[in-house]
Design a protein around this motif. Structure first.
Motif, mmCIF file in Angstrom:
data_model
loop_
_atom_site.group_PDB
_atom_site.id
_atom_site.type_symbol
_atom_site.label_atom_id
_atom_site.label_comp_id
_atom_site.label_asym_id
_atom_site.label_seq_id
_atom_site.Cartn_x
_atom_site.Cartn_y
_atom_site.Cartn_z
ATOM 1 N N UNK A 234 -34.847 -15.836 32.458
ATOM 2 C CA UNK A 234 -33.653 -15.018 32.652
ATOM 3 C C UNK A 234 -32.533 -15.448 31.702
ATOM 4 N N UNK A 235 -32.425 -16.762 31.485
ATOM 5 C CA UNK A 235 -31.408 -17.255 30.547
ATOM 6 C C UNK A 235 -31.692 -16.774 29.129
ATOM 7 N N UNK A 236 -32.945 -16.845 28.717
ATOM 8 C CA UNK A 236 -33.299 -16.373 27.381
ATOM 9 C C UNK A 236 -33.046 -14.866 27.250
ATOM 10 N N UNK A 237 -33.353 -14.095 28.283
ATOM 11 C CA UNK A 237 -33.155 -12.659 28.202
ATOM 12 C C UNK A 237 -31.669 -12.311 28.065
ATOM 13 N N UNK A 238 -30.836 -12.968 28.872
ATOM 14 C CA UNK A 238 -29.406 -12.637 28.829
ATOM 15 C C UNK A 238 -28.783 -13.116 27.535
ATOM 16 N N UNK A 239 -29.078 -14.360 27.127
ATOM 17 C CA UNK A 239 -28.418 -14.914 25.945
ATOM 18 C C UNK A 239 -29.101 -14.488 24.648
ATOM 19 N N UNK A 240 -30.426 -14.453 24.627
ATOM 20 C CA UNK A 240 -31.118 -14.180 23.385
ATOM 21 C C UNK A 240 -31.387 -12.710 23.126
ATOM 22 N N UNK A 241 -31.628 -11.915 24.175
ATOM 23 C CA UNK A 241 -31.949 -10.505 23.997
ATOM 24 C C UNK A 241 -30.711 -9.637 24.149
ATOM 25 N N UNK A 242 -30.024 -9.783 25.281
ATOM 26 C CA UNK A 242 -28.806 -8.977 25.496
ATOM 27 C C UNK A 242 -27.693 -9.481 24.585
ATOM 28 N N UNK A 243 -27.378 -10.769 24.667
ATOM 29 C CA UNK A 243 -26.406 -11.390 23.775
ATOM 30 C C UNK A 243 -24.973 -10.935 23.997
ATOM 31 N N UNK A 244 -24.082 -11.517 23.198
ATOM 32 C CA UNK A 244 -22.660 -11.212 23.262
ATOM 33 C C UNK A 244 -22.025 -11.433 21.901
#
Length: 531
Positions: A234-244
């Motif tokens: 979940x951390x990889x998806x939010x930070x690496x895929x969705x990003x900011x």
């Protein structure tokens, strides 16, 4: 004879089958005949099959592609991918179960049993307040969403004390929702200088670390590893895929912290399980040792009582053999009855000898299991109270000051009672010699109409006794001897630091019919006196 009709040449051409061959059915005649190509392929297949059979008959195995991989009728073994899929399915099933796994309270002291729960709840309250402030001031989620997400982190931390799996879902869900909602406030010029700590805020990292720690303490290791993997995913998806846009990444730090707490919780859980199994094994070993000790003591008592019973059976046999000679002109019926009594006694004596052969100790120097150095021979008589003086003299020679006191009218006692009384006194003196060196010992015997009371009391030892090797089950043997005769045995420490052993044995080796009756003369003195 009528002339045989001549065969038509055309019929012979169209029907080449020999006479007497089975006729084909209409269905078989309607089937098309194989073409030359099909016939060639069929013959080639038959040739290959025949060659394969000849190879198997000659011992040469068929090629790998021709051998079946699984015997017919058996299920196909699962592949590695299927095994991994089954493991992942089991982990997800455990993570989807909201079963309770409460953290047990402390065992001691009792007034602090719930102290860990209270401390964690206070920490959870502080984390919730800090999370609400961080999500409202830095993430700018608004009062409603920021308050709900921050309180969810604190509630998840407190809930992990009782239901760690639902608490983990609540903590992870609140963090993901807050991180995704904060993306709109991470643009250049909107985000604070340096960016946000995203996707895990410091309060969220602390709360989720507590949740994963309690989860690893209470659930199997595979479930804890599964929860950690989903958290990292979940951390990889939010930070690496969705990003900011503008943020300080905290995903790697959070995953490292989570992995450390899961490792710590798993280690503590394994240590607790190992300790529990060790305690259970020690308990089972202690019970088995006590059971074995009890059986050894009973076997030892049975070996000693064999001589008493064998003596009586021998006397019965001799009396039955001599009785016909003491009567003038005995009848045949009397002779037959006496002979039957003698034969039964001899058979019973033979069976007793067989039992003794089973119970006899393997130690040839100690065939009766009385302890090393006793010198008891298989044919030596069992001791009685007549040998009490010799026992006391031997104990005095070993360094103890022993005095005896005998009171009451000495009525005849059953042989088993005298043997048990002697063994109880012998064991009590032996214990005093081992555990109370230099003490003064008093042996008291009171004869009553109902039975015999034995009391052995030793004073405070002059010096500590050396450690005594062995099982140390003398008290158990004394209790077994008293209980076997329907008597009682009491052991206790005295007020002066000594030890007292008191036993009452019924005269005939049978418990009185009225157990509640009391005898004023059989009370004796208490173990509180000094010898």
């Amino acid at each position: 004879m009528s002339p045989r009709p001549e065969a038509d040449p055309q019929d012979a051409t169209h029907n080449p089958e020999p006479r007497g061959a089975p006729r084909k059915s209409p269905r078989q005649e309607a089937e098309p005949k194989p073409t030359p190509q099909k016939a060639a392929r069929g013959s080639a297949a038959q040739e290959v099959t025949g060659k394969r059979n000849r190879q198997e008959d000659s011992g040469n195995p068929a090629p790998p592609e021709a051998r079946p991989t699984t015997p017919p009728g058996l299920p196909t073994p699962p592949t590695r991918a299927q095994g991994v899929g089954a493991l992942v399915g089991a982990v997800l099933s455990d993570l989807a179960s909201p079963s309770a796994a409460p953290l047990p309270p402390l065992t001691r002291p009792r007034w602090l049993r719930r102290l860990p729960h209270v401390v964690v709840c206070w920490i959870a309250l502080g984390i919730a307040l800090a999370g609400v402030d961080d999500l409202n001031s830095n993430y700018h989620l608004g009062f409603g969403l920021g308050t709900v997400a921050g309180l969810a982190q604190g509630v998840a931390m407190a809930l992990a004390l009782w239901r760690p799996v639902p608490a983990w879902w609540l903590s992870l869900g609140a963090t993901v929702v807050a991180a995704v909602a904060a993306r709109s406030h991470m643009a250049v010029g909107v985000a604070p200088p340096g960016g946000l700590d995203w996707p895990w805020s410091p309060p969220a990292i602390i709360a989720h670390a507590f949740v994963l720690f309690f989860l690893a303490l209470r659930v199997p290791t595979r479930v804890a590893v599964g929860a950690l993997s989903l958290t990292a995913l979940a951390t990889y998806f939010v930070q690496g895929v969705v990003g900011g846009q503008v943020y300080r990444p905290t995903g790697l730090l959070a995953v490292v912290v989570f992995a450390a707490v899961v490792l710590l919780g798993t280690a503590l859980r394994g240590r607790r399980e190992a300790r529990t199994q060790l305690v259970e094994q020690a308990s089972l070993t202690e019970e088995e040792r006590a059971r074995r000790t009890l059986l050894e003591e009973r076997s030892r008592i049975a070996r000693e009582l064999h001589d008493v019973v064998a003596h009586h059976m021998s006397v019965i046999s001799i009396q039955a053999q001599v009785a016909p000679h003491l009567v003038e002109n005995p009848t045949e019926e009397l002779k037959e009855n006496l002979e039957g009594i003698r034969q039964n006694a001899l058979e019973a004596l033979t069976e007793l000898r067989r039992v003794l052969g089973v119970l006899r100790s393997e130690n040839l120097d100690d065939p009766y299991g009385l302890g090393a150095g006793t010198g008891a021979a298989p044919d030596s008589p069992q001791p009685t109270l007549d040998r009490l003086d010799a026992l006391v003299e031997n104990t005095r020679a070993a360094g103890l000051d022993v005095t005896t006191e005998i009171s009451g009218e000495q009525l005849p006692l059953a042989p088993g009672v005298e043997l048990s009384a002697y063994r109880i006194i012998q064991e009590a003196l032996s214990n005093a010699l081992r555990h109370a060196p230099g003490s003064a010992v008093r042996v008291e015997l009171w004869h009553f109409p109902r039975g015999l009371q034995v009391r052995v009391v030793n004073s405070r030892p002059e010096r500590p006794g050396p450690p005594s090797p062995g099982a140390g089950h003398g008290l158990l043997g004394m209790r077994e001897r008293a209980a076997m005769l329907g008597g009682t045995l009491v052991t206790s420490e005295t007020s002066c630091g000594g030890f007292a052993v008191a036993a009452f044995l019924p005269r005939n080796g049978v418990a009185p019919a009225d157990d509640n009756s009391t005898d004023d003369n059989s009370t004796g003195r208490t173990g509180e006196e000094t010898p």
